[in-house]
Design a protein around this motif. Structure first.
Motif, mmCIF file in Angstrom:
data_model
loop_
_atom_site.group_PDB
_atom_site.id
_atom_site.type_symbol
_atom_site.label_atom_id
_atom_site.label_comp_id
_atom_site.label_asym_id
_atom_site.label_seq_id
_atom_site.Cartn_x
_atom_site.Cartn_y
_atom_site.Cartn_z
ATOM 1 N N CYS A 162 1.368 -3.929 9.915
ATOM 2 C CA CYS A 162 0.442 -2.552 9.565
ATOM 3 C C CYS A 162 1.103 -1.999 8.428
ATOM 4 O O CYS A 162 0.457 -1.281 7.509
ATOM 5 N N THR A 163 2.546 -1.906 8.450
ATOM 6 C CA THR A 163 3.384 -1.273 7.167
ATOM 7 C C THR A 163 3.057 -2.179 5.904
ATOM 8 O O THR A 163 3.094 -1.754 5.065
ATOM 9 N N THR A 164 2.756 -3.558 6.111
ATOM 10 C CA THR A 164 2.726 -4.379 4.934
ATOM 11 C C THR A 164 1.241 -3.952 4.337
ATOM 12 O O THR A 164 0.921 -3.824 3.163
ATOM 13 N N VAL A 165 0.297 -3.795 5.010
ATOM 14 C CA VAL A 165 -1.039 -3.184 4.644
ATOM 15 C C VAL A 165 -0.994 -1.900 3.899
ATOM 16 O O VAL A 165 -1.538 -1.779 2.854
ATOM 17 N N ALA A 166 -0.281 -0.897 4.656
ATOM 18 C CA ALA A 166 0.003 0.499 3.769
ATOM 19 C C ALA A 166 0.629 0.165 2.657
ATOM 20 O O ALA A 166 0.300 0.794 1.383
ATOM 21 N N TRP A 167 1.488 -0.694 2.379
ATOM 22 C CA TRP A 167 2.308 -0.996 1.130
ATOM 23 C C TRP A 167 1.316 -1.504 0.001
ATOM 24 O O TRP A 167 1.225 -1.056 -1.131
ATOM 25 N N ILE A 168 0.442 -2.435 0.505
ATOM 26 C CA ILE A 168 -0.671 -3.159 -0.303
ATOM 27 C C ILE A 168 -1.356 -1.999 -0.941
ATOM 28 O O ILE A 168 -1.807 -1.985 -1.991
ATOM 29 N N ILE A 169 -1.790 -0.981 0.050
ATOM 30 C CA ILE A 169 -2.999 0.020 -0.284
ATOM 31 C C ILE A 169 -2.079 0.880 -1.330
ATOM 32 O O ILE A 169 -2.749 1.278 -2.448
ATOM 33 N N LEU A 170 -0.967 1.359 -1.245
ATOM 34 C CA LEU A 170 -0.245 2.032 -1.995
ATOM 35 C C LEU A 170 -0.045 1.452 -3.479
ATOM 36 O O LEU A 170 -0.145 1.910 -4.289
ATOM 37 N N GLY A 171 0.346 -0.029 -3.262
ATOM 38 C CA GLY A 171 0.495 -0.440 -4.727
ATOM 39 C C GLY A 171 -0.826 -0.629 -5.441
ATOM 40 O O GLY A 171 -0.764 -0.269 -6.792
ATOM 41 N N THR A 172 -1.921 -0.991 -4.789
ATOM 42 C CA THR A 172 -3.303 -0.828 -5.375
ATOM 43 C C THR A 172 -3.610 0.594 -5.918
ATOM 44 O O THR A 172 -4.183 0.466 -7.333
#
Length: 414
Positions: free
Chosen positions: A14-24
């Protein structure tokens, strides 16, 4: 125990998904702002410049035969045609001083520079008549400012006529006489500066160009000539291009060094954050298992949010302050969150020493590895191998079947 590992893995995903959204989000902000701001910087400061040599030519009126037909009869009539005859360029001496001054707009730095240009060109009137010669200095960019523009012919200041394509002067040159044309100006540009020897495959004789810079990180584009002389001086370089008789389709140029871009860098750190969190979770799991410390999946959830807080704070601080200061603030905030939380869950010593040191290594140092251009992958690889070595040595005698047998560990405080 298996359920606990699955829960921790779910939190990690879940945290990984949040980081992907933040990076995008950071990448989109950087791209959209670059399209808007680069045009604004170019309109207020200038664009990339490409200087061409001074040209010299005179007008000659010639008779041209024109064939016409009328009522089936063919007539030949002569018309006067005026054409420009170029004079040969015998010698070129150019001095260029580039002063780099990066400017930040939003999430990006732009490589703006000031340029002092001075050139001396020698032309020869190889005709048998006195000619009124027009000397043209092409402007290096369509949108730019030129301060202190001067054009001299044989040491005499001339009245210049400016147009959209350049500045020009006219002078009478005797048969066989050499015209010494001196030009100078100060201007400013963006990203790169070039000197074009001519159109297509050009031939130059007795050519010399000296370039001085106030920066050491010099870079030459693929289609440019390397300097024939190179000397480091002060905070920059003194570069020289000397040719007696050169035929080439290449140019002479300098690509300005890019400064560390806060927007793209924050995006890269966010995309790489799951690796950082994985090592931290792995080490926390090993340490708590060896020391019989009870960390619930909810504890891991709050640790993950503290890691995410680092990248979220960094992403929006770099808009307003230096990325190095932003890194320090985000690091202190994230470490304070983890240490103050684990102090209540486990104890002060474990929170400050084991957890705090692990977070410093796998969050702060991992993130700073992106500042070391060209060594990021190697730095992370070394840290990873050292971590693997330490963990393998520390757990080599552990009986994992007993440790992971499902025994309920008791909380340890210290």
């Amino acid at each position: 125990m298996i359920r606990r590992i699955v829960a921790i893995a779910f939190i990690f995903c879940c945290t990984t998904v949040a980081w992907i959204i933040l990076g995008t989000t950071i990448s989109m902000r950087t791209g959209s702002s670059n399209q808007q701001l680069e045009g604004h910087v170019a309109s207020t400061w200038g664009t990339a410049q490409e200087q061409r040599p001074v040209s010299a030519s005179f007008k000659r009126t010639e008779l041209s035969a024109v064939t016409e037909q009328e009522h089936g009869n063919t007539f030949i009539r002569s018309d006067k045609v005026e054409r420009h005859v170029p004079l040969p360029l015998d010698s070129t001496r150019v001095n260029v001083n580039l002063k780099l001054d990066h400017r930040q707009k939003g999430l990006l730095w732009y490589a703006t520079y000031a340029v002092d240009f001075a050139g001396e060109y020698k032309f020869r009137n190889d005709t048998a008549e006195t000619q009124l010669v027009d000397f043209l200095l092409p402007f290096p960019a369509e949108h730019a400012v030129y301060d202190g523009l001067q054009m001299k012919v044989n040491g005499k200041d001339m009245s210049t006529v400016t147009a959209s394509n350049g500045a020009s002067v006219s002078a009478l040159i005797e048969p066989g006489q050499t015209a010494d044309v001196q030009v100078a100006y100060r201007s400013q540009g963006l990203n790169s500066w070039r000197y074009r020897l001519g159109e297509g495959i050009a031939e130059v004789r007795d050519f010399g160009l000296t370039m001085t810079t106030n920066f050491k990180d010099i870079d030459f584009a693929d289609d440019t000539l390397s300097p024939t002389a190179k000397e480091q001086q002060g905070s920059g370089w003194r570069l020289g291009w000397q040719y007696s008789n050169l035929i080439s389709g290449f140019q002479i140029g300098m690509t300005m060094p890019e400064k560390l871009q806060p927007g793209p860098l924050a995006g890269e750190i966010s995309y790489f954050a799951p690796v950082s969190l994985f090592f931290f979770f792995f080490l926390m799991f090993i340490l708590t298992t060896l020391r019989n410390i009870d960390l619930h999946p909810m504890n891991y959830f709050f640790l993950a949010t503290a890691f995410f807080a680092f990248h979220l704070l960094l992403a929006y601080l770099v808009d307003h302050i230096s990325i190095h200061v932003a890194m320090i603030i985000a690091s202190l905030v994230s470490i304070a969150l983890v240490v103050s939380y684990l102090r209540l869950v486990v104890g002060t010593r474990f929170a400050a020493v084991e957890a705090g040191l692990a977070q410093f290594i796998y969050l702060v140092l991992f993130s700073y590895a992106f500042f070391w251009k060209g060594y990021t992958g190697l730095s992370i690889t070394i840290i990873s191998i050292l971590t693997l070595f330490v963990v393998m040595q520390a757990t080599g005698r552990v009986r994992w079947s007993e440790r992971l047998s499902g025994l309920t560990p008791s909380p340890v405080r210290g």
